[in-house]
Design an enzyme around this catalytic site. Structure first.
Site, mmCIF file in Angstrom:
data_model
loop_
_atom_site.group_PDB
_atom_site.id
_atom_site.type_symbol
_atom_site.label_atom_id
_atom_site.label_comp_id
_atom_site.label_asym_id
_atom_site.label_seq_id
_atom_site.Cartn_x
_atom_site.Cartn_y
_atom_site.Cartn_z
ATOM 1 N N LYS A 192 0.822 -1.207 0.000
ATOM 2 C CA LYS A 192 0.000 0.000 0.000
ATOM 3 C C LYS A 192 0.863 1.267 0.000
ATOM 4 C CE LYS A 192 -4.195 -1.994 2.026
ATOM 5 N NZ LYS A 192 -3.804 -3.386 1.949
ATOM 6 N N GLU A 209 -3.680 6.554 8.527
ATOM 7 C CA GLU A 209 -4.388 7.529 7.713
ATOM 8 C C GLU A 209 -5.681 7.947 8.403
ATOM 9 O OE1 GLU A 209 -4.860 5.387 4.020
ATOM 10 O OE2 GLU A 209 -6.823 4.613 4.604
ATOM 11 N N HIS A 240 -14.763 -6.314 7.135
ATOM 12 C CA HIS A 240 -14.024 -5.638 6.073
ATOM 13 C C HIS A 240 -13.942 -6.457 4.793
ATOM 14 C CE1 HIS A 240 -12.847 -2.510 8.895
ATOM 15 N NE2 HIS A 240 -12.410 -3.427 9.716
ATOM 16 N N ARG A 256 -5.449 -8.474 -10.132
ATOM 17 C CA ARG A 256 -5.991 -9.790 -10.503
ATOM 18 C C ARG A 256 -7.447 -9.624 -10.905
ATOM 19 N NH1 ARG A 256 -9.187 -10.222 -6.104
ATOM 20 N NH2 ARG A 256 -8.371 -9.514 -4.111
#
Length: 480
Positions: free
Chosen positions: A115, A199, A234, A291
């Protein structure tokens, strides 16, 4: 390309096999000992046992898979999703052995697999990102300073993460140290990499992703968005296309941003760029999945494209047969992931035998399925049985067809997410399109499913009783 090995199992292996055969390409399936009787094994032209049940003894054995591919003179390997699909080392090893990897180049997988590296790559394209830091954090004092600058609540995320692992929401400073230690520990355990970053936590986000396709001739297009906000832990459970919240202008803007993300890593093949959309319709880059996505069927239905076929053609070096201006959205599609999970027990996996397994059929119904009646649910893999997808001219029609399809999908022997899916599509918030990623937290409890099941059982009993009484009247023969 005359022969493809599918380095996967279950419904996605069946999905790839179906398109390969349609294209006249021969196929090789691999399977573990517990998957010996699986549909994907029967469907392939050739099938090879790769190892024992646990994935680290079978489907994750990259070098062994490549060895088998070479022995059987395979031209290309399709990794599906999960397992080795986003393993840059595997993709590189495939390429080094003279076999085509049906997916992006290993460098793109490396960049987007982190990330932090992904954020660094897209910086020059001025793509909006959630306020935060672009470096790994391990020092608690530094983390507290950054958090106070960004403002609580914050989100701690594993750099190498996915599927919600190594992710923690922190509401106040007092909880930061303990939650950060948990995130680092979980990330280390799941990915072998404890790097985390911080974040700003977007309080009421929608999860919107854009499907992209890129060929080796410099062409990149997007195939519009998918709404993926209905999640548990999630992880997505219900997806649809298009999103009810995007305007044509916002759709175009997000599509262009997704294309820029693909350019930033010299992408090749099918990929998905994920964004968070806040309550003011500001969007932020989240990550790129290098993908094919689980939810790709909804995109196929609204565009008329076969994404697996396009993946294969791109891998063969062909140009994309379509341009952006040729694409338009037709109708609406909804997908429910049918997991062998108990929605009445915190969605824990439900292990057992599929005593009854009857798929729904009819116009507007598609089932991407990997199981058959009588099969056991292996404990070693993701518990997804199938994907139930419905399509209609309008969202309302797709919802009505989905309700019928759920009712007609008969599974006995294990608990599944079918009752949860029914709850979602019947909920006012979903029908009105006013939901966000907190849908489950805000609206769902196990008691709702229990209550619904009890009511349906009572209604069924009353119907049966009425039918019995009517039958008795008919059967009474008057005596002379």
């Amino acid at each position: 390309m005359k022969k493809i090995l599918i380095a996967n199992r279950g419904e996605i292996a069946v999905r790839i096999l179906t398109t390969a055969h349609k294209m006249g390409i021969k196929t090789v399936a691999i399977y573990s000992t517990v998957d010996r009787s699986s549909p994907h094994v029967k469907l392939a032209n050739e099938a090879v046992c790769i190892g024992e049940g646990p994935s680290n003894e079978s489907y994750l054995l990259g070098s062994k898979i490549i060895k088998i591919a070479k022995q059987l003179h395979v031209d290309a390997i399709h990794p599906g999703y999960g397992f080795l699909s986003e393993n840059a080392d595997f993709a590189e090893e495939v390429e080094k052995n003279g076999i085509i990897f049906i997916g992006p180049k290993s460098n793109a997988i490396k960049i987007m697999g982190s990330k932090l590296a992904a954020k660094e790559a897209v910086k020059m394209y001025n793509i909006p990102m959630v306020p935060g830091v672009d470096e790994a954090i391990t020092d608690i004092k530094k983390a507290k300073k950054i958090a106070s600058e960004i403002g609580f609540p914050i989100l701690i995320k594993a750099s190498a993460g996915g599927g919600g692992k190594g992710m923690r929401i922190v509401e106040k400073e007092d909880d930061l140290e303990s939650q950060m230690n948990r995130a680092i520990s979980e990330a280390t355990s799941a990915f072998g990499d404890g790097s985390v970053f911080i974040e700003k936590y977007v309080a009421s986000p929608r999860h919107i992703e854009i499907q992209v396709l890129a060929d080796s001739h410099g062409n990149i297009i997007h195939l519009f968005e998918r709404e993926c906000s209905i999640q548990r832990r999630h992880q997505k459970v219900v997806e649809e296309a298009p999103s009810v919240i995007l305007t044509p202008e916002l759709r175009s803007e997000m599509g262009e941003a997704a294309i820029k993300v693909a350019k930033s890593c010299e992408y090749l093949g099918a990929g998905t760029v994920e964004f968070l959309l806040d309550e003011n319709n500001n969007f932020y880059f989240l990550e790129m999945n290098t993908r094919l996505q689980v939810e790709h069927p909804v995109t196929e239905l609204i565009t008329g494209m076969d994404l697996v076929e396009l993946q294969i053609k791109i891998a063969k070096g062909e140009k994309l047969p379509i341009q952006q201006k040729d694409l338009s959205i037709k109708g609406h599609a909804i997908e429910l992931r049918v997991y062998a999970e108990d929605p009445q027990n915190d969605f824990l996996p439900s292990v057992g035998t599929l005593e009854t397994y009857i798929l729904p059929k009819g116009k507007g119904i598609r089932v991407d399925n990997g199981f058959e009646e009588g099969m056991d649910i292996p404990i070693y893999y993701d518990p997804m049985l199938s994907k139930l997808i419905t399509y209609g001219e309008t969202r309302e029609e797709a919802l009505l067809i989905m309700q019928k399809a759920i009712n007609d999908y008969i599974i006995k022997g294990v608990q599944t997410t079918l009752p949860f899916g029914k709850f979602v599509i019947q909920h006012d918030s979903f029908k009105e399109g006013t939901f966000d990623t907190h849908f489950v937290k805000n609206y769902y409890t196990a008691a709702i499913i229990t209550s619904t099941n009890e009511n349906e059982a009572k209604i069924a009993a009353l119907i049966a009783l009425k039918q019995y009484q009517e039958d008795q009247k008919t059967l009474r023969i008057p005596t002379l």
